[in-house]
Design an enzyme around this catalytic site. Structure first.
Site, PDB file in Angstrom:
ATOM      1  N   GLU A  90       0.867  -1.030  -0.091  1.00 22.62           N
ATOM      2  CA  GLU A  90      -0.058  -0.034   0.087  1.00 22.62           C
ATOM      3  C   GLU A  90       0.695   1.218   0.152  1.00 22.62           C
ATOM      4  O   GLU A  90       0.336   2.256  -0.494  1.00 22.62           O
ATOM      5  CB  GLU A  90      -0.913   0.175   1.358  1.00 22.62           C
ATOM      6  CG  GLU A  90      -2.000  -1.234   1.253  1.00 22.62           C
ATOM      7  CD  GLU A  90      -2.864  -0.943   0.107  1.00 22.62           C
ATOM      8  OE1 GLU A  90      -3.409   0.164  -0.203  1.00 22.62           O
ATOM      9  OE2 GLU A  90      -3.547  -2.141  -0.288  1.00 22.62           O
ATOM     10  N   SER A 477     -45.135 -30.950  44.753  1.00 24.18           N
ATOM     11  CA  SER A 477     -44.340 -31.265  46.213  1.00 24.18           C
ATOM     12  C   SER A 477     -43.099 -30.517  46.446  1.00 24.18           C
ATOM     13  O   SER A 477     -42.388 -30.578  47.525  1.00 24.18           O
ATOM     14  CB  SER A 477     -44.292 -32.697  46.604  1.00 24.18           C
ATOM     15  OG  SER A 477     -45.732 -33.240  46.427  1.00 24.18           O
TER      16      SER A 477
END
Length: 826
Positions: A90, A477
């Protein structure tokens, strides 16, 4: 001579005019554009859009949320060859210019003049940073001029290394990867510092055209681009010839790697996501939050396996519903050879399109032998299922009935059947099917409510419905311990005799006449309160609630933290006729497990952004040495009442002053809690939870639960360190089957998980509080035993409730009835 001087003067004046014109144009453009340019200072405070990541407390990745995959790195941590690769690709003069490369700009200007558009940018790395952070990607001259101006400003405000760091973290590199670390994870499944030179060059080639040079989409083109970059690196002296030759010969090894999920906990992940949205709003997905939960990865894995295995065990008890489909049914009328060719194609395509789950694997039966079958799986893998893993598959009729046991494999399957299999720990495959029943498991620390593991169903990706937090189910229960806690708080003792006998009530809240019963229509007569709980006797629970009063019980349970709107205001409360989520019930049990303190469940321990912690949990935590014990005057200890008492409950009064904001509130007498814990340990050793004796621990207690018609099966159990609840049921509230109870549907899941949770943990009980006395009593009367009575037993009491008189009469003992009966499973 004069002519030459004139020409020279003309050229000089023309050049000066051109320079002046260009300067004037540039100055005008600068004056026009500069007011709209952003401040470079904002780059120093830039928050890169980074996804939300969720971790276990031991930092295993659970989930990742967000469109952009990004993991920022510091420039100093970036491999030097990677930096050189980007410079070669680049901007090789990056460390020598001031943000703008004149030669590159002249090239771009010539392209604009000759073609009317900019074909190659000529942009420096600094200019790309300006574009990526502040500008659009539109290829027009005004954007390019803005880019130049911003690049010059950036170079003045930031160092070269700071600019490069922004570039490495911001650039888009394809496949939702932003920044080099994310790209390394996406393409290679490794961190950026674990790659080699060829892979660094491949990543450096992506910014120019992430789609065109993508090594997954187009390996050949990406390899050409990579090798060009390697050549540039060699020409610029960045790498040696040997390094160059080795790298250009390297094959393209990129493949797609999704987020590396290290721990399967999708229900946890979704709970965290929702809480984060509530706390931080839409920024949750972009600010790079790292959420560290309270979840233990080892326990969560165990919970996943326990729930899956428990549901598979349930489905195998009820028989095989048959294959998903038969893929050979449309092959009639074709020749045998053509059928074989077409079938193989169909099988492979169907397997490719059928999604596997964490435990369910699709397979096609290709051959059936006498007592085994051959199966085809994805990627053309073949294997066998032997008779040991087939013979369970008797035909399913309904939840209460199944057919005869199969004698051979052809009784179960035929070629072309699409089936589900699962891999067993020994490596063999077992025929299976997707369970119709569902389950939840919640494990938490009773000391502070930290969630250690949570499963909200069999398969999150098939149903995101979280049964742990969203399913409102009857407790049955499993709720009874709260009734007994209220009874002990009101002055009853573990030795109080309650008549287990038929009773009829007229109660408008119960729509007239109510005749409750024990499951087997049998009654044990006078029974100690302790036995009533660990044997889970319905009529004893009802008589206890009637004696202490429904309203007082509801008020007491509300103080413990149970949701008031879930508590029914009639005697059916004694049988667990309350509807709440498993998490609400588990939270209530935490008060029992921790000695009587109210804690709240929590999941998020802390939230980090970069190096900062933006949230850290400060949960209320049990502190037994903090504050003072609630007194009777404060209404939290014994209040002796009779069945006919109508005295109002004392008004709520504040507890002892809280010295620390995280101190849990003590909401009950520790002595009451101690006695209840002692009784609930008997559930394991004498009562409905006997299966848990396999754990060989004397510090665990719990309670089974089964609702009418076996629509819900529960087990909630604990020791002082770990509290775990398991629920099993159908989403449509249909019956699990007449022989499914808390003891055989939920308890085995609990045992499987707790083997892991309690492994290598010492036996630990809550300390005995002051004011507890242990005396010998006659088990038939609950009174003090006479000296020398061979059947006397020890019982624990609050000091003020210790029996004062010797036993005189005797009546038959329910303990003489021998081992557990089927009704005891309730």
């Amino acid at each position: 001579m004069n002519r030459s001087v004139k020409i020279l003067k003309f050229l000089l004046w023309s050049g000066l005019a051109a320079v002046s014109g260009i300067t004037l144009i540039a100055a005008s453009a600068y004056l026009y554009l500069s007011p709209s340019l952003p401040s470079v200072d904002t780059l120093r405070d830039t928050h890169l859009q980074t996804p939300l990541r969720v971790f276990s407390k031991d930092e295993k990745l659970i989930a990742e949320f967000g469109e952009m995959r990004r993991t920022p790195i510091h420039f100093a941590d970036a491999p030097k060859p990677l930096i050189k690769a980007f410079m070669a690709a680049e901007d090789d003069r990056f460390y020598h210019h001031h943000g703008v490369d004149i030669m590159g700009l002249m090239r771009a200007a010539l392209q604009l003049a000759s073609t009317g558009r900019i074909q190659s940018g000529g942009s420096t790395i600094t200019m790309q940073v300006a574009k990526n952070f502040f500008l659009s990607h539109e290829r027009v001259f005004s954007r390019k001029f803005n880019e130049i101006l911003l690049a010059l400003q950036i170079e003045q405000g930031l160092t070269k290394d700071e600019i490069f760091e922004l570039y490495l973290n911001k650039i888009y590199l394809g496949n939702r990867a932003y920044g080099v670390e994310a790209a390394a994870q996406v393409y290679y499944g490794k961190s950026i510092d674990e790659l080699n030179l060829a892979q660094w060059a491949m990543i450096a080639g992506l910014p120019k055209a992430p789609s065109r040079y993508n090594p997954i989409n187009d390996p050949e083109r990406s390899q050409v681009r990579r090798n060009w970059i390697l050549g540039r690196m060699y020409d610029l002296g960045y790498i040696s010839h040997a390094d160059y030759e080795e790298a250009v010969q390297a094959p393209v090894t990129a493949s797609y790697h999704g987020p590396k999920i290290e721990l399967q906990a999708p229900y946890i992940a979704e709970m965290v996501r929702q809480e984060m949205i509530e706390r931080f709003g839409p920024e949750t997905y972009t600010e790079g939050f790292k959420v560290y939960t309270t979840v233990d990865s080892v326990l969560q894995t165990s919970a996943n396996e326990a729930v899956a295995n428990g549901l598979f065990a349930y489905t195998e008890r009820h028989g095989y519903r048959g294959p998903v489909s038969n893929l050979n049914e449309d092959e009639e009328g074709k020749s045998f050879i053509q059928q074989q060719k077409d079938a193989a194609t169909i099988w492979k395509q169907t397997l490719k399109e059928t999604h596997s789950t964490a435990v369910l694997i699709p397979a096609v039966v290709t051959a059936v032998e006498d007592q085994s079958v051959t199966i085809l799986m994805k990627e053309d893998k073949t294997d066998h299922i032997d008779w040991d893993n087939l013979k369970w598959a008797k035909p399913f009729i309904n939840v209460n009935a199944y057919g005869y046991n199969p004698r051979q494999a052809s009784d179960i399957l035929k070629p072309g059947d699409l089936i589900w299999v699962r891999k067993m720990p020994d490596g063999r495959f077992r025929l299976t099917q997707e369970p119709q029943a569902q389950s939840s498991l919640i494990s938490m620390s009773p000391e502070n409510g930290a969630i250690l593991a949570l499963v909200g169903g069999f398969n999150f990706y098939d149903s995101m419905y979280n049964r742990a937090t969203q399913a409102i189910r009857q407790a049955g229960s499993a709720f009874k311990p709260f009734i007994y806690m209220a009874a002990l708080n009101k002055g009853l003792t573990a030795a109080t005799i309650i008549n287990d006998a038929p009773v009829v009530f007229t109660d408008q809240g119960l729509e007239g006449i109510w005749r409750p019963n024990n499951d087997n229509m049998k009654f044990n007569g006078p029974t100690r309160l302790r036995v009533g709980l660990y044997r889970s006797r319905n009529l004893i629970s009802i008589r206890i609630l009637r004696q202490i009063g429904v309203r007082r019980t509801v008020n007491f349970l509300t103080k413990l933290g149970l949701p008031e709107d879930t508590l029914t205001r009639n005697l059916s409360l004694a049988l667990g006729n309350v509807s709440m989520t498993p998490l609400e019930l588990t939270t209530g049990y935490a008060t029992i497990a921790n000695g009587g303190y109210k804690v709240m469940p929590y999941l998020i321990q802390r939230v980090d952004v970069l190096d900062d912690t933006v949230f850290e949990a400060n949960p209320v935590t049990v502190c037994r040495d903090c504050g003072k014990e609630p007194t009777a005057e404060e209404g939290l200890v014994s209040e002796q009442v009779t069945e006919t008492s109508t005295a109002p409950l004392p008004e709520d009064k504040p507890l002892a002053s809280v010295e620390a904001v995280n101190e849990a509130e003590s909401v009950m007498d520790r002595r009451v809690n101690y006695i209840l814990n002692d009784i609930m340990r008997d559930v394991i050793w004498k009562g409905t939870g006997k299966r848990a004796r396999v754990l060989e621990r004397h510090d665990i207690g719990g309670k089974t639960g089964t609702t009418n018609d076996s629509k819900d099966a529960w087990f909630v159990g604990f020791n002082p360190d770990v509290l775990t609840s398991v629920w099993v049921g159908m989403d449509n509230f249909s019956s699990l089957g007449r022989w499914e109870f808390g003891a055989n549907a939920a308890l085995p899941i609990w045992i499987s998980y707790m083997k892991t949770a309690l492994a290598d943990q010492p036996i630990r009980r809550l300390p005995q509080p002051a004011g507890i006395e242990t005396v010998r009593i006659d088990p038939r009367t609950g009174q003090l035993a006479k000296q020398g009575d061979p059947e006397a037993i020890f019982e624990v009491f609050r000091k003020e409730n210790t029996p004062k008189r010797l036993s005189e009469g005797r009546s038959p003992s329910p303990e003489d009835s021998g081992s557990l009966k089927p009704e005891d499973l309730f």
